[in-house]
Design a protein around this motif. Structure first.
Motif, PDB file in Angstrom:
ATOM      1  N   ASP A  55      10.039  -0.146  -7.675  1.00 42.99           N
ATOM      2  CA  ASP A  55      11.496  -0.024  -7.511  1.00 42.99           C
ATOM      3  C   ASP A  55      11.935  -0.338  -6.080  1.00 42.99           C
ATOM      4  O   ASP A  55      12.933  -1.027  -5.873  1.00 42.99           O
ATOM      5  N   GLU A  56      11.191   0.165  -5.109  1.00 35.11           N
ATOM      6  CA  GLU A  56      11.558  -0.102  -3.707  1.00 35.11           C
ATOM      7  C   GLU A  56      11.514  -1.598  -3.394  1.00 35.11           C
ATOM      8  O   GLU A  56      12.330  -2.117  -2.648  1.00 35.11           O
ATOM      9  N   MET A  60       1.188  -2.933   4.622  1.00 34.43           N
ATOM     10  CA  MET A  60       2.601  -3.182   4.348  1.00 34.43           C
ATOM     11  C   MET A  60       3.138  -2.140   3.384  1.00 34.43           C
ATOM     12  O   MET A  60       2.416  -1.622   2.541  1.00 34.43           O
ATOM     13  N   MET A  61       4.424  -1.881   3.516  1.00 33.88           N
ATOM     14  CA  MET A  61       5.118  -1.053   2.535  1.00 33.88           C
ATOM     15  C   MET A  61       5.704  -1.999   1.478  1.00 33.88           C
ATOM     16  O   MET A  61       5.976  -3.165   1.769  1.00 33.88           O
ATOM     17  N   ALA A  62       5.915  -1.468   0.278  1.00 35.88           N
ATOM     18  CA  ALA A  62       6.354  -2.321  -0.839  1.00 35.88           C
ATOM     19  C   ALA A  62       7.631  -3.094  -0.499  1.00 35.88           C
ATOM     20  O   ALA A  62       7.740  -4.282  -0.812  1.00 35.88           O
ATOM     21  N   HIS A  63       8.578  -2.436   0.185  1.00 37.39           N
ATOM     22  CA  HIS A  63       9.841  -3.138   0.470  1.00 37.39           C
ATOM     23  C   HIS A  63       9.632  -4.252   1.503  1.00 37.39           C
ATOM     24  O   HIS A  63      10.395  -5.211   1.552  1.00 37.39           O
ATOM     25  N   PHE A  79      13.911  -7.580  -3.624  1.00 37.81           N
ATOM     26  CA  PHE A  79      13.560  -8.855  -4.265  1.00 37.81           C
ATOM     27  C   PHE A  79      13.356  -8.616  -5.760  1.00 37.81           C
ATOM     28  O   PHE A  79      12.305  -8.113  -6.194  1.00 37.81           O
ATOM     29  N   PRO A  80      14.374  -8.950  -6.563  1.00 41.21           N
ATOM     30  CA  PRO A  80      14.315  -8.604  -8.000  1.00 41.21           C
ATOM     31  C   PRO A  80      13.164  -9.242  -8.774  1.00 41.21           C
ATOM     32  O   PRO A  80      12.685  -8.656  -9.734  1.00 41.21           O
ATOM     33  N   ARG A  81      12.706 -10.427  -8.353  1.00 47.93           N
ATOM     34  CA  ARG A  81      11.636 -11.076  -9.131  1.00 47.93           C
ATOM     35  C   ARG A  81      10.268 -10.511  -8.720  1.00 47.93           C
ATOM     36  O   ARG A  81       9.340 -11.239  -8.379  1.00 47.93           O
ATOM     37  N   THR A  82      10.178  -9.194  -8.748  1.00 46.97           N
ATOM     38  CA  THR A  82       8.952  -8.490  -8.381  1.00 46.97           C
ATOM     39  C   THR A  82       8.255  -7.982  -9.627  1.00 46.97           C
ATOM     40  O   THR A  82       8.916  -7.460 -10.531  1.00 46.97           O
ATOM     41  N   THR A  83       6.948  -8.122  -9.677  1.00 42.21           N
ATOM     42  CA  THR A  83       6.191  -7.538 -10.795  1.00 42.21           C
ATOM     43  C   THR A  83       4.955  -6.821 -10.246  1.00 42.21           C
ATOM     44  O   THR A  83       4.599  -6.995  -9.080  1.00 42.21           O
ATOM     45  N   ALA A  84       4.348  -6.039 -11.109  1.00 38.17           N
ATOM     46  CA  ALA A  84       3.087  -5.396 -10.775  1.00 38.17           C
ATOM     47  C   ALA A  84       2.257  -5.380 -12.036  1.00 38.17           C
ATOM     48  O   ALA A  84       2.796  -5.462 -13.137  1.00 38.17           O
ATOM     49  N   PHE A 105       0.818  -1.209   0.000  1.00 43.44           N
ATOM     50  CA  PHE A 105       0.000   0.000   0.000  1.00 43.44           C
ATOM     51  C   PHE A 105       0.850   1.257   0.000  1.00 43.44           C
ATOM     52  O   PHE A 105       0.540   2.245  -0.654  1.00 43.44           O
ATOM     53  N   TYR A 106       1.957   1.210   0.734  1.00 39.83           N
ATOM     54  CA  TYR A 106       2.746   2.421   0.946  1.00 39.83           C
ATOM     55  C   TYR A 106       4.191   2.287   0.468  1.00 39.83           C
ATOM     56  O   TYR A 106       4.735   1.185   0.388  1.00 39.83           O
ATOM     57  N   ALA A 107       4.796   3.429   0.197  1.00 33.97           N
ATOM     58  CA  ALA A 107       6.242   3.504  -0.036  1.00 33.97           C
ATOM     59  C   ALA A 107       6.925   3.729   1.313  1.00 33.97           C
ATOM     60  O   ALA A 107       6.280   4.026   2.320  1.00 33.97           O
TER      61      ALA A 107
END
Ligand SMILES: [Zn+2]
Ligand SMILES: [Zn+2]
Length: 332
Positions: free
Chosen positions: A319-320, A284-287, A325-330, A269-271
């Motif tokens: 990006d955050e 949760m924050m993205a990171h 975790f590089p295998r991240t998508t949206a 939800f948040y940066a």
């Protein structure tokens, strides 16, 4: 190597920015699974009518508004629709159903089996159309472990999370064994139909491979059908975690829930710079979603539930997460 998966469709219905809703379908009818009850306008009545079980995380409007369309798509069906959610789900679903006027045609035989998840126990009630939806009778049961639902092909696990209201995270786990193979079915000579479920049941109970079956005017051995339309697979896990803070106490439970998942769909939800908001509104924050993905060693993290304040700059959240975790998508 990823686990072989049996589902024919896995769809984050509103993408990463809309209400978090995940639709998972399998070949054959009446067996789709839906995680969360938010906006589902982009699912057709047929897709919603194919539902077997719905898992509600909590009752905030962005997770519960879609119940109306789910009811509408299923009300004239002759089947049991399973619906899970936190405490008070039975009363809330019952009140919604009672708020409609019904003609009560004899063909309307829907039974909504609502189960409330509480720690260590469940409460279940059957809401029955043929009885004209009388006050629910609630049956309480001891519930140990995490599995809250099971059918021939999958189990669903649930763990309580930490939001501003009672809330659950879920994971679907495919059983190892024979499943219809979506690719083979699409390319095969026989058109998919009711025979898929019949043949699958025969394979699973171990009927002899030489058994001859007549389908669409042709004769086939069970062995040849197993080889041409089914695959021995399963074990794939899909985790759905949303509307929770990321705390020390919750971490081991969520890591276990998402362990080795093919995909983890997770609240982001948040940066980072909104840590205060994340703590206050328990998101949760993205990171942090990425930290969970990393600890659980998932194959792919799909971010979801982006706050609207990031519209036009969702890349920031992606990006955050990717940094951790590089295998991240949206899906935007
Ligand atoms: Zn919420
Ligand atoms: Zn929410």
């Amino acid at each position: 190597m990823g686990s072989a998966r049996a589902f024919s469709e896995l769809r984050l219905v509103n993408g990463s920015a809309g209400d978090p809703v995940l639709y998972i379908d399998y070949p054959d009818g009446d067996n789709a699974i839906l995680f969360d009850g938010g906006d589902n306008c982009s699912l057709t009545m047929q897709q919603l009518g194919d539902l077997e079980a719905v898992f509600i995380t909590h009752h905030h409007v962005d997770h519960f508004i879609g119940l109306d369309r789910i009811m509408r798509a299923n009300i004239d069906r002759d089947k049991t629709l399973h619906l899970f959610g936190p405490e008070t789900t039975i009363q809330k679903v019952y009140d919604r159903i009672r708020s409609y006027e019904y003609p009560f045609f004899p063909f309307q035989k829907i039974v909504v089996r609502v189960t409330e998840l509480l720690s260590g126990r469940t409460r279940t009630a059957l809401l029955e159309c043929t009885k004209k939806f009388p006050e629910p009778e609630i049956r309480e049961q001891v519930w140990r472990g995490r599995v809250c639902y099971e059918n021939d092909a999958v189990t669903v696990e649930a763990v309580p999370v930490e939001h501003t209201v009672p809330c659950w995270a879920y994971a679907l786990c495919e059983k190892i064994g024979f499943h219809p193979d979506p690719a083979k079915l699409a390319g095969g000579m026989l058109r998919p139909g009711n025979w898929v479920g019949d043949v699958l049941r025969k394979i699973r109970v171990g009927e002899p491979g030489s058994t001859i079956l007549t389908i669409q005017g042709g004769s086939f051995t069970l062995d040849s059908l197993a080889e041409n339309y089914f695959a021995e697979s399963g074990g794939a896990r899909v985790a759905f975690v949303t509307d929770t803070q990321w705390s020390e106490t919750l971490r081991p439970e969520l890591v276990k829930l998402a362990k080795g998942a093919s995909r983890l769909y997770c609240d982001s939800f948040y940066a980072k710079k909104e840590a205060k908001g994340a703590a206050q509104y328990k998101h949760m924050m993205a990171h942090q979603a990425a930290e969970l993905a990393k600890l659980a060693k998932v194959e792919q993290l799909v971010l979801m539930h982006f706050a609207t304040r990031y519209a036009g700059k969702y890349e920031m959240l992606i990006d955050e997460a990717k940094e951790v975790f590089p295998r991240t998508t949206a899906e935007i």
